[in-house]
Structure formats: C-alpha cells, structure tokens
Enzyme design. Sequence first.
Site, mmCIF file in Angstrom:
data_model
loop_
_atom_site.group_PDB
_atom_site.id
_atom_site.type_symbol
_atom_site.label_atom_id
_atom_site.label_comp_id
_atom_site.label_asym_id
_atom_site.label_seq_id
_atom_site.Cartn_x
_atom_site.Cartn_y
_atom_site.Cartn_z
ATOM 1 N N ASN A 233 45.263 145.563 8.343
ATOM 2 C CA ASN A 233 45.066 144.102 8.366
ATOM 3 C C ASN A 233 46.301 143.438 7.785
ATOM 4 O O ASN A 233 47.155 144.089 7.179
ATOM 5 C CB ASN A 233 43.793 143.697 7.612
ATOM 6 C CG ASN A 233 43.792 144.220 6.186
ATOM 7 O OD1 ASN A 233 44.605 143.827 5.370
ATOM 8 N ND2 ASN A 233 42.898 145.159 5.902
ATOM 9 N N GLY B 155 37.315 152.361 8.857
ATOM 10 C CA GLY B 155 37.889 152.949 10.073
ATOM 11 C C GLY B 155 39.145 153.766 9.820
ATOM 12 O O GLY B 155 39.223 154.565 8.879
ATOM 13 N N ASP C 233 42.088 152.773 8.801
ATOM 14 C CA ASP C 233 42.733 152.382 7.543
ATOM 15 C C ASP C 233 42.132 153.164 6.363
ATOM 16 O O ASP C 233 42.855 153.722 5.514
ATOM 17 C CB ASP C 233 42.495 150.865 7.356
ATOM 18 C CG ASP C 233 43.600 150.176 6.585
ATOM 19 O OD1 ASP C 233 44.498 150.881 6.094
ATOM 20 O OD2 ASP C 233 43.547 148.935 6.465
ATOM 21 N N SER D 122 42.750 147.718 17.143
ATOM 22 C CA SER D 122 41.914 146.519 17.361
ATOM 23 C C SER D 122 40.547 146.770 17.991
ATOM 24 O O SER D 122 39.753 145.836 18.102
ATOM 25 C CB SER D 122 42.633 145.436 18.196
ATOM 26 O OG SER D 122 43.598 144.754 17.423
ATOM 27 N N TYR E 244 37.912 144.990 14.744
ATOM 28 C CA TYR E 244 38.477 143.780 15.370
ATOM 29 C C TYR E 244 37.924 143.500 16.777
ATOM 30 O O TYR E 244 38.313 142.531 17.429
ATOM 31 C CB TYR E 244 40.004 143.845 15.380
ATOM 32 C CG TYR E 244 40.639 143.557 14.029
ATOM 33 C CD1 TYR E 244 39.877 143.189 12.922
ATOM 34 C CD2 TYR E 244 42.028 143.638 13.849
ATOM 35 C CE1 TYR E 244 40.462 142.928 11.689
ATOM 36 C CE2 TYR E 244 42.613 143.365 12.608
ATOM 37 C CZ TYR E 244 41.832 143.016 11.549
ATOM 38 O OH TYR E 244 42.418 142.745 10.332
HETATM 39 N N1 APR Z 1 40.928 158.502 13.882
HETATM 40 C C1 APR Z 1 41.099 157.903 15.090
HETATM 41 N N2 APR Z 1 40.447 156.800 15.472
HETATM 42 C C2 APR Z 1 39.564 156.278 14.592
HETATM 43 C C3 APR Z 1 39.326 156.828 13.318
HETATM 44 C C4 APR Z 1 40.045 158.002 12.969
HETATM 45 N N3 APR Z 1 39.895 158.590 11.793
HETATM 46 N N4 APR Z 1 38.392 156.046 12.682
HETATM 47 C C5 APR Z 1 38.065 155.057 13.531
HETATM 48 N N5 APR Z 1 38.752 155.193 14.692
HETATM 49 C C6 APR Z 1 38.746 154.347 15.901
HETATM 50 C C7 APR Z 1 37.608 153.368 16.044
HETATM 51 O O1 APR Z 1 36.509 154.000 16.675
HETATM 52 C C8 APR Z 1 38.222 152.300 16.923
HETATM 53 O O2 APR Z 1 38.123 152.638 18.297
HETATM 54 O O3 APR Z 1 39.906 153.528 15.848
HETATM 55 C C9 APR Z 1 39.714 152.327 16.556
HETATM 56 C C10 APR Z 1 40.183 151.156 15.701
HETATM 57 O O4 APR Z 1 39.180 150.820 14.795
HETATM 58 P P1 APR Z 1 39.433 150.217 13.333
HETATM 59 O O5 APR Z 1 39.904 151.294 12.417
HETATM 60 O O6 APR Z 1 38.207 149.487 12.957
HETATM 61 O O7 APR Z 1 40.690 149.203 13.525
HETATM 62 P P2 APR Z 1 40.749 147.690 14.084
HETATM 63 O O8 APR Z 1 39.713 147.401 15.094
HETATM 64 O O9 APR Z 1 42.189 147.492 14.441
HETATM 65 O O10 APR Z 1 40.390 146.788 12.831
HETATM 66 C C11 APR Z 1 41.301 146.678 11.756
HETATM 67 O O11 APR Z 1 39.597 147.162 10.155
HETATM 68 O O12 APR Z 1 39.513 148.878 8.617
HETATM 69 C C12 APR Z 1 39.853 147.560 8.813
HETATM 70 O O13 APR Z 1 41.650 147.225 7.263
HETATM 71 C C13 APR Z 1 41.328 147.300 8.621
HETATM 72 O O14 APR Z 1 40.923 144.979 8.539
HETATM 73 C C14 APR Z 1 41.451 146.003 9.341
HETATM 74 C C15 APR Z 1 40.553 146.189 10.543
#
Ligand code: APR
Length: 182
Positions: free
Chosen positions: A32, A40, A42, A127, A131
């Site tokens: 973020n 997720g 992060d 995203s 997101y």
């Molecule tokens: N490895 C690969 N993909 C993953 C993993 C992992 N360990 N964990 C989750 N995912 C996938 C999710 O299923 C999704 O399809 O990664 C994709 C992105 O999801 P998010 O991590 O939620 O990222 P995003 O949608 O970009 O949102 C970012 O979420 O965690 C917070 O700090 C972060 O505020 C920011 C927001």
Amino acid sequence: MSERYVVNGQTIELVLGDITDQDVDAIVNAANSHLAGGAGVDGAIHRRGGPSIMAETRRKYPDGCPTGSAVISTAGELSARFVIHAVGPIWNDGNSGEPALLASAHQCCLELAVKSGCRSIAFPAISTGVYRYPVDKAAAIAIGTSAQFLREHSTPNIIRFVLFSPNAYETFATALRSITTP
Ligand code: APR
C-alpha cells in the site's frame, strides 16, 4: 502447473504457488502507499522476510510510494535478493484510471529490476485481492505490460507470475494464450 511463453528470447511464466517460495532475484510485494504492511502478499512477505525489510523501507522511503509506482529494498530472510514493493490501484469502477495505474506499477517494477541487475522477477496478481481488481482485467494488463517490456529490453530473462489459486492461474493462462495466439 506451469506455462510459459518466450518473447524476444526471454520468458514469461505462470506458476501456481506462494510468492515467498520463489527462488528469483526479485519478488514483488502487493503493497500500500504507506508501505505499512498488511494482509495477503504483504503479510506473507514481511512474515517470512523478517523485520529488516520494514526497517529498511521506513528508513529509505518515509513518505511511502505513490499508487502506480514501486520502490526496492533488500529481502531479509527470503531467498530473493530484493523485494520490489509495488502499489497497485484500488478497484473502483474501472473508469478512475485503474488500468493505467496497474500498468505503471508493473512497468516500474520491471524498470527497478533491470536497474538492479535482476535476471528474474516474480509478481503476484497485484491489486486482485484486498484491492478487488477483477482478475481477468488485471491479468490482461499484467501480461500485456510484461510482454511489451520484454520486446523492448533484453532483461530480465524470466518474468514469473505466481498465482495463489487455480482460478487465478487459469485466468492468467487465458490472458497469456490470448497474446500468443495470432
Ligand atoms: N503468494 C502469492 N499470491 C498471494 C499470496 C501469496 N503468499 N497471498 C495472497 N495472494 C494473492 C491473492 O489471492 C490475490 O490474488 O495475491 C493477490 C493480491 O492480493 P493482496 O495481497 O490482497 O494485494 P492487493 O489486492 O494488491 O491489495 C494490497 O492489501 O495486504 C494489503 O498492505 C496491502 O493494503 C495493501 C493491499
């Protein structure tokens, strides 16, 4: 499960798995704009990489990172050399600049990877989780931006997309096939 496409001698590949398991030069974090950590991808990266990653980003990027951009840090205890923290857009309605911001987040990651001498980089589906960006639309942008980058640059040699569910994998595979089929 894996699938690949060679562009200009370099490879775009898809795997089903966890981004933190990837043995590549750089892994991309779905961060973020405050670089504050989260759930997720992060959460997984900071958990497995340890506290040095957050300490470094706080020190080097106290103002965070704007949406559509990315910053780089070392990777703590992960096997990658670098973590590239990319900030994708929050999905609103698709008419609020989301596609351009998602493309530029990918572009910035690839530019940082090249600048840092990375030969391989692994992206999550930025995203598409918290997101809420629709996976099919995000996949077309992620794959399209990567293929264009490889047409114009001789590195990285490998761009890998690491998909966390069979459904996301299939959606990225469809996007990859659509650029490989004339
Ligand atoms: N490895 C690969 N993909 C993953 C993993 C992992 N360990 N964990 C989750 N995912 C996938 C999710 O299923 C999704 O399809 O990664 C994709 C992105 O999801 P998010 O991590 O939620 O990222 P995003 O949608 O970009 O949102 C970012 O979420 O965690 C917070 O700090 C972060 O505020 C920011 C927001």
